[in-house]
Enzyme design. Sequence first.
Site, PDB file in Angstrom:
ATOM      1  N   HIS A 580      43.732  21.485   7.980  1.00 19.53           N
ATOM      2  CA  HIS A 580      43.586  22.762   8.679  1.00 19.53           C
ATOM      3  C   HIS A 580      42.737  23.766   7.918  1.00 19.53           C
ATOM      4  CE1 HIS A 580      46.616  20.994  11.260  1.00 19.53           C
ATOM      5  NE2 HIS A 580      45.972  21.681  12.169  1.00 19.53           N
ATOM      6  N   GLU A 816      47.409  12.173  20.913  1.00 17.72           N
ATOM      7  CA  GLU A 816      47.127  12.164  19.472  1.00 17.72           C
ATOM      8  C   GLU A 816      48.069  11.230  18.717  1.00 17.72           C
ATOM      9  OE1 GLU A 816      47.393  16.174  17.991  1.00 17.72           O
ATOM     10  OE2 GLU A 816      49.183  16.614  19.151  1.00 17.72           O
ATOM     11  N   ASP A 840      44.620  13.924  14.760  1.00 14.74           N
ATOM     12  CA  ASP A 840      45.878  13.220  14.538  1.00 14.74           C
ATOM     13  C   ASP A 840      45.804  11.777  15.030  1.00 14.74           C
ATOM     14  OD1 ASP A 840      47.717  14.879  13.128  1.00 14.74           O
ATOM     15  OD2 ASP A 840      47.672  16.230  14.840  1.00 14.74           O
ATOM     16  N   CYS A 887      39.635  17.461  22.009  1.00 21.24           N
ATOM     17  CA  CYS A 887      39.695  18.760  21.314  1.00 21.24           C
ATOM     18  C   CYS A 887      39.825  18.593  19.811  1.00 21.24           C
ATOM     19  CB  CYS A 887      40.826  19.607  21.866  1.00 21.24           C
ATOM     20  SG  CYS A 887      42.453  18.877  21.607  1.00 21.24           S
TER      21      CYS A 887
HETATM   22  C1  PEP Z   1      44.113  17.012  16.786  1.00 22.44           C
HETATM   23  O1  PEP Z   1      45.077  16.489  16.221  1.00 22.44           O
HETATM   24  O2  PEP Z   1      43.043  16.434  16.984  1.00 22.44           O
HETATM   25  C2  PEP Z   1      44.215  18.415  17.234  1.00 22.44           C
HETATM   26  C3  PEP Z   1      43.258  18.966  17.940  1.00 22.44           C
HETATM   27  O3  PEP Z   1      45.315  19.109  16.849  1.00 22.44           O
HETATM   28  P1  PEP Z   1      45.475  19.781  15.396  1.00 22.44           P
HETATM   29  O4  PEP Z   1      44.185  19.574  14.657  1.00 22.44           O
HETATM   30  O5  PEP Z   1      45.763  21.227  15.602  1.00 22.44           O
HETATM   31  O6  PEP Z   1      46.610  19.034  14.832  1.00 22.44           O
HETATM   32 MG    MG Z   2      47.036  17.458  16.282  1.00 28.73          MG
END
Ligand code: PEP
Ligand code: MG
Length: 953
Positions: A580, A816, A840, A887
């Site tokens: 993140h 995911e 994920d 996404c």
């Molecule tokens: C993902 O896992 O690709 C996603 C978009 O969610 P995050 O990155 O917030 O876990």
């Molecule tokens: Mg995710």
Amino acid sequence: MLELTAGQISMGLVAADKAAALRMLAGLLEGDGLVAPGYLAGLEAREAQGSTYLGQGIAIPHGTPQTRELVHSTGVRLMQFPEGVDWGDGQRVYLAIGIAAKSDEHLRLLQILTRALGEADLGSELRRAETPEDILKLLQSAPQELALDDQLIGLGVPVEDYDELVLQGARLLRRAECVGGGFAAALLQGEPLPLGDGLWWLHSDQAVQRPGLAYLTPEKPLRYLDQPLNGLFCLASLGDAHLALLERLCALLIEGRGRELARATQRRAVLEALGGETRPDWPSLRLPLANAHGLHARPAKELVQLAKTFEGDIRVRVADSGAAAVSAKSLSKLLSLGVRRGQVLEILAEPAIAETALPTLKAAIEQGLGEEVEPLPLNQATEADVEPQAQPLAAPAPGSQLQAVPAAPGIAVGPAHIHLHKELDYPLRGESPGVERERLQRALSQVRGEIEALVLRSEAKAIREIFITHLEMLADPELGDEVDARLKQGESAAAAWMTVIEAAATQQESLHDALLAERAADLRDIGRRVLAQLCGVEDAAEPEEPYILVMDEMAPSDVARLDRNRVAGILTARGGATSHSAIVARALGIPALVGAGAGVLLLEPRTSLLLDGQRGRLVVTPDSAQLERARQEQEGRQRRLQLADAHKLEPAITRDGHRLEICANLGDSAAAAKAVAQGAEGVGLLRTEFIFMAHPQAPDLATQEAEYRRVFDALDGRPLVARTLDVGGDKPLPYWPVPEEENPFLGVRGVRLTLQRPHLMETQLRALLRASDGRPLRIMFPMVGSVEEWRQARDMSLRLAAEIPQADLQLGIMVEVPSAALIAPVLAREVDFFSIGTNDLTQYCLAIDRGHPTLSAQADGLHPAVLQLIDLTVRAAHAQGKWVGVCGELAGDPLAVPLLVGLGVDELSLSAGGIAEVKARVREFSLSAARELAEGALTLESAAAVRELAERF
Ligand code: PEP
Ligand code: MG
């Protein structure tokens, strides 16, 4: 494993000399079927190589490696010679322990024996012993030392209650090989004893292998049986080993120094107070032992002799074991380590002799310490070689290039600014209150000056405010008074300052308020700055020009606090592209490379660096040609982006007329308007947990509604895909502690967590439904892995939507978790849409932690296995007439875009800053060509092969 028993011992024997004793021994071993005839030659050959006399009237005759084939089964036989046998070199043996060993099983026996060797007059007692039982008792009754070193101290352990703290204590003891399975349960059932000052004592003697003491303090103040619980001693009790320690502890408590232990922030300080083993801060090296039978008597003797040629202390320990380091000049201590082949030795030498002693010992150990050694299998040798301390880590050399994980695109050039949090050691007691007070004042005023300069330089208001708060904290009279009171009691400036700061920070945290928790982090921040001054450790001053910030690892909040104008690029030793923090770096538009390895932390401050966040490349002290190329690339990229920017508000349509929807990923409601201005056709992923994180407490219904309404208003009729709270894993909420899990990424996170707290989930859904006011709302649930989870979340949403009617509502899930992709045909019948979270999905499909320090570079979403899962999902959705978005970070990777389009993805959602570029990319190819590309990619064998194919597209 070899154990000693009375049946192995023959009493009252007589031998004229060593040769006769060996013959008797060989006869006994042979007669008992342990060895084949001929073993005597092995015993004799071994003695000829070097006496097996151990000390205290004991010898351990054994065969040579060549006679090991004669051993039928491993065993020992003990012979008592009350008259003694001349073993050469003036040594008299009263007990000969004949060993028949196939490999290194006898090392355990040696460990037992060498402990006994420390006993004052063992030799004569062995001689006088009348029964085998007497001998056994003498050999086994030697007291074992209590293990207590820095690995057995856990300070600020994040636990929720007494039980968890006890379990952590048991875990430390287990790791130090003091206890086996069953100890933790027994310890939990023990009756803890309060010692005052919030300190508790707990012990068990169940499943104890060697005595050890663990000491732990909880991260936040706890209570147990209506009393404070500030520190817990967990004793693995065996014999009287702990008595001396207990006496010392009582003395400390009587002196009123219990609070010192309860508030300790440094393991060394605890060990000094308790008289435990502190690991000397000496130069060291690690290397694996290759001797076939471990560090047995002969090689150990060589090591001792070599160590004795140096005038200074040399210590040896088994690396990463709980055992303390022992003197390399003591044969019995070395043998007591019981080192086996393949184990890694850590050798520490006093600084005065380290430079010559360490290489000499290293060479001798590598050459086998007088034995012929077979090299270790490669992976074992390399494992030790890459241990951080095995070969002193080096900074990348000037002119070198390094490959790391590309985390945020763009090229950055600038001097390195190394930002490290070092653990600093300091004395507990001061010279005198006056001297210590003066020291502290000097450090405080130095730090005050530095922070004032930072206030003046900070352009961003939020950052300026942080530093102003720091100045206020430094001037806090209450802190000053408490520190002064401690100085008067004889504490050092550093100890008094850190104890007070830590106590204040812990108290702030205990209030479970995010703002106060941040204040705790600020307190620790200034605490560290002042401590660094007191310890004479300079924090490198920030360069004047924009710099490359080099850190070990970065937390999202670290990045969010950065001053974009001062930080040209980010380089971290650890971390992965979809962590993140990397996502935040991308959102801020700061080029970033992560996972570059610990060497970068050793770069000289202000070393010139060139960082390519697209290719994942770092150049150390680039030459003028490299700088010029980088400048040209920067300009070229700038031109391309400008062109793309000019068309950012136009739709993304392939050459053959296929339209893609391009949306923005958001974590902040205030950023929605800007995203639209950057070309977003909607929000494809609203990470609502970031909105929660921005509030000091869980936002209530009205606060959430206002946040979501702000996004809808900015979108002006464009769709909003809101994801329900996705906490757990690497995204904790400070005010909503989740019980610690062994493996949080596979634990209670995402929808699993919110379904367990339906009240919270309902509030969030209500807020979304109320904010929409008839505008297009898509709600999706994170981490769905089963149909039941989806149905539960859907039913709750539909029930609430019946209360708060909607004109344009769709419900979907994030794909995911691989199981969701694999049952996509079932889910597709019920959902309105899928949004594929490739971050994920890749992590779970490839079993690589997305933030793993060394592996995450391989967690590439273009791995054919991940593409197969995407393909499956899209096919299943389209068969039911449903749409599919992506996404995850892959959606913003220009190389991945044609592949995703070719696989049939309908929508791409990415950081708003990349939208113009992705739209421009879509316009460059036709859907038919992209389909062909995707079909080809699905048949490939690796992510690298897919990337190569896509590069050529
Ligand atoms: C993902 O896992 O690709 C996603 C978009 O969610 P995050 O990155 O917030 O876990
Ligand atoms: Mg995710």
